[in-house]
Design an enzyme around this catalytic site. Structure first.
Site, mmCIF file in Angstrom:
data_model
loop_
_atom_site.group_PDB
_atom_site.id
_atom_site.type_symbol
_atom_site.label_atom_id
_atom_site.label_comp_id
_atom_site.label_asym_id
_atom_site.label_seq_id
_atom_site.Cartn_x
_atom_site.Cartn_y
_atom_site.Cartn_z
ATOM 1 C CG PHE A 12 -2.304 36.490 86.768
ATOM 2 C CD1 PHE A 12 -3.167 36.114 85.765
ATOM 3 C CD2 PHE A 12 -2.310 37.822 87.181
ATOM 4 C CE1 PHE A 12 -4.014 37.031 85.159
ATOM 5 C CE2 PHE A 12 -3.158 38.749 86.578
ATOM 6 C CZ PHE A 12 -4.022 38.347 85.564
ATOM 7 C CG HIS B 177 -14.635 34.689 82.094
ATOM 8 N ND1 HIS B 177 -13.636 35.620 82.230
ATOM 9 C CD2 HIS B 177 -15.324 35.038 80.966
ATOM 10 C CE1 HIS B 177 -13.699 36.485 81.221
ATOM 11 N NE2 HIS B 177 -14.709 36.146 80.445
ATOM 12 C CE1 TYR C 24 -9.343 34.722 81.216
ATOM 13 C CE2 TYR C 24 -8.893 32.418 80.793
ATOM 14 C CZ TYR C 24 -9.644 33.404 81.413
ATOM 15 O OH TYR C 24 -10.694 33.060 82.229
ATOM 16 C CD GLU D 43 -14.802 37.408 77.223
ATOM 17 O OE1 GLU D 43 -15.839 37.162 77.873
ATOM 18 O OE2 GLU D 43 -13.812 38.004 77.720
ATOM 19 C CE LYS E 162 -12.558 31.721 85.306
ATOM 20 N NZ LYS E 162 -11.516 32.631 85.820
ATOM 21 C CG ASN F 121 -11.881 33.469 89.399
ATOM 22 O OD1 ASN F 121 -11.944 32.622 88.513
ATOM 23 N ND2 ASN F 121 -11.674 34.752 89.159
HETATM 24 P P1 CMP Z 1 -11.338 35.907 84.831
HETATM 25 O O1 CMP Z 1 -12.555 36.698 85.184
HETATM 26 O O2 CMP Z 1 -11.571 34.687 84.015
HETATM 27 O O3 CMP Z 1 -10.272 36.863 84.067
HETATM 28 C C1 CMP Z 1 -8.905 36.663 84.132
HETATM 29 C C2 CMP Z 1 -8.518 35.568 85.076
HETATM 30 O O4 CMP Z 1 -7.162 35.596 85.483
HETATM 31 C C3 CMP Z 1 -9.294 35.727 86.370
HETATM 32 O O5 CMP Z 1 -10.646 35.455 86.180
HETATM 33 C C4 CMP Z 1 -8.531 34.798 87.273
HETATM 34 O O6 CMP Z 1 -8.829 33.436 87.021
HETATM 35 C C5 CMP Z 1 -7.097 35.086 86.828
HETATM 36 N N1 CMP Z 1 -6.469 36.121 87.652
HETATM 37 C C6 CMP Z 1 -6.757 37.443 87.698
HETATM 38 N N2 CMP Z 1 -5.967 38.096 88.579
HETATM 39 C C7 CMP Z 1 -5.134 37.147 89.082
HETATM 40 C C8 CMP Z 1 -4.064 37.181 90.032
HETATM 41 N N3 CMP Z 1 -3.704 38.319 90.640
HETATM 42 N N4 CMP Z 1 -3.443 36.022 90.313
HETATM 43 C C9 CMP Z 1 -3.817 34.870 89.692
HETATM 44 N N5 CMP Z 1 -4.805 34.772 88.794
HETATM 45 C C10 CMP Z 1 -5.457 35.898 88.489
#
Ligand code: CMP
Length: 139
Positions: free
Chosen positions: A60, A118, A52, A129, A12, A115
């Site tokens: 979020f 993905h 998404y 995907e 990311k 984070n």
């Molecule tokens: P990802 O695995 O890419 O799938 C969905 C994404 O949404 C996740 O990683 C995070 O980047 C984001 N995400 C999921 N839960 C939250 C949350 N509680 N608050 C903010 N971002 C979130």
């Protein structure tokens, strides 16, 4: 080839900004994954919203879209037996505070949104995907 040999990963924009692309790729290769395809993209708002869309009703979602369009990202098709589950073990829980020691998110992620990486969560989503980024059909 047996099923579930492929998953879709994305390094990311925070991974790029923190200059961690090389380190995270090392971890992925050391864990035995083969990078079958990889590219650099800068997602548009439309593309991020489409990717998404399952989260579009979550609180979020707007911040997630802003984050995912904030810089370069690196989608890749990874190959390994039981790729989806094994990759999710390698990256750890979505929230780095809950991730196991030694996982990529525990090591490098700032918070639950930013984070680093993905990983597809199901075979159906991996297929979708992979098609989204590479227009490839893969089992
Ligand atoms: P990802 O695995 O890419 O799938 C969905 C994404 O949404 C996740 O990683 C995070 O980047 C984001 N995400 C999921 N839960 C939250 C949350 N509680 N608050 C903010 N971002 C979130």
């Amino acid at each position: 080839m047996s099923k579930n040999n492929h998953t879709l990963a994305i390094l990311k924009p925070d991974c790029y900004r923190k200059k961690l692309i090389g380190k995270v790729i090392d971890k992925i290769i050391e864990a035995g994954f083969k990078i079958q395809k990889m590219k650099m993209v800068h997602l548009t708002k439309d593309e991020a919203e489409n990717f998404y869309e399952v989260h579009k009703n979550k609180d979020f979602y707007p911040e997630l879209i802003k984050f995912m369009t904030s810089g370069p990202a690196f989608p890749m098709i990874l190959e390994k037996d039981n790729a989806i589950e094994t990759f999710r073990e390698l990256i750890g829980s979505t929230d780095p505070n809950e991730a196991d020691e030694g996982t990529i998110r525990k090591l490098y992620a700032d918070n639950v949104r930013q984070n680093i990486v993905h990983g597809s969560d199901t075979e159906t989503n991996a297929k979708r995907e992979i098609k989204f980024f590479f227009d490839s059909e893969i089992d």
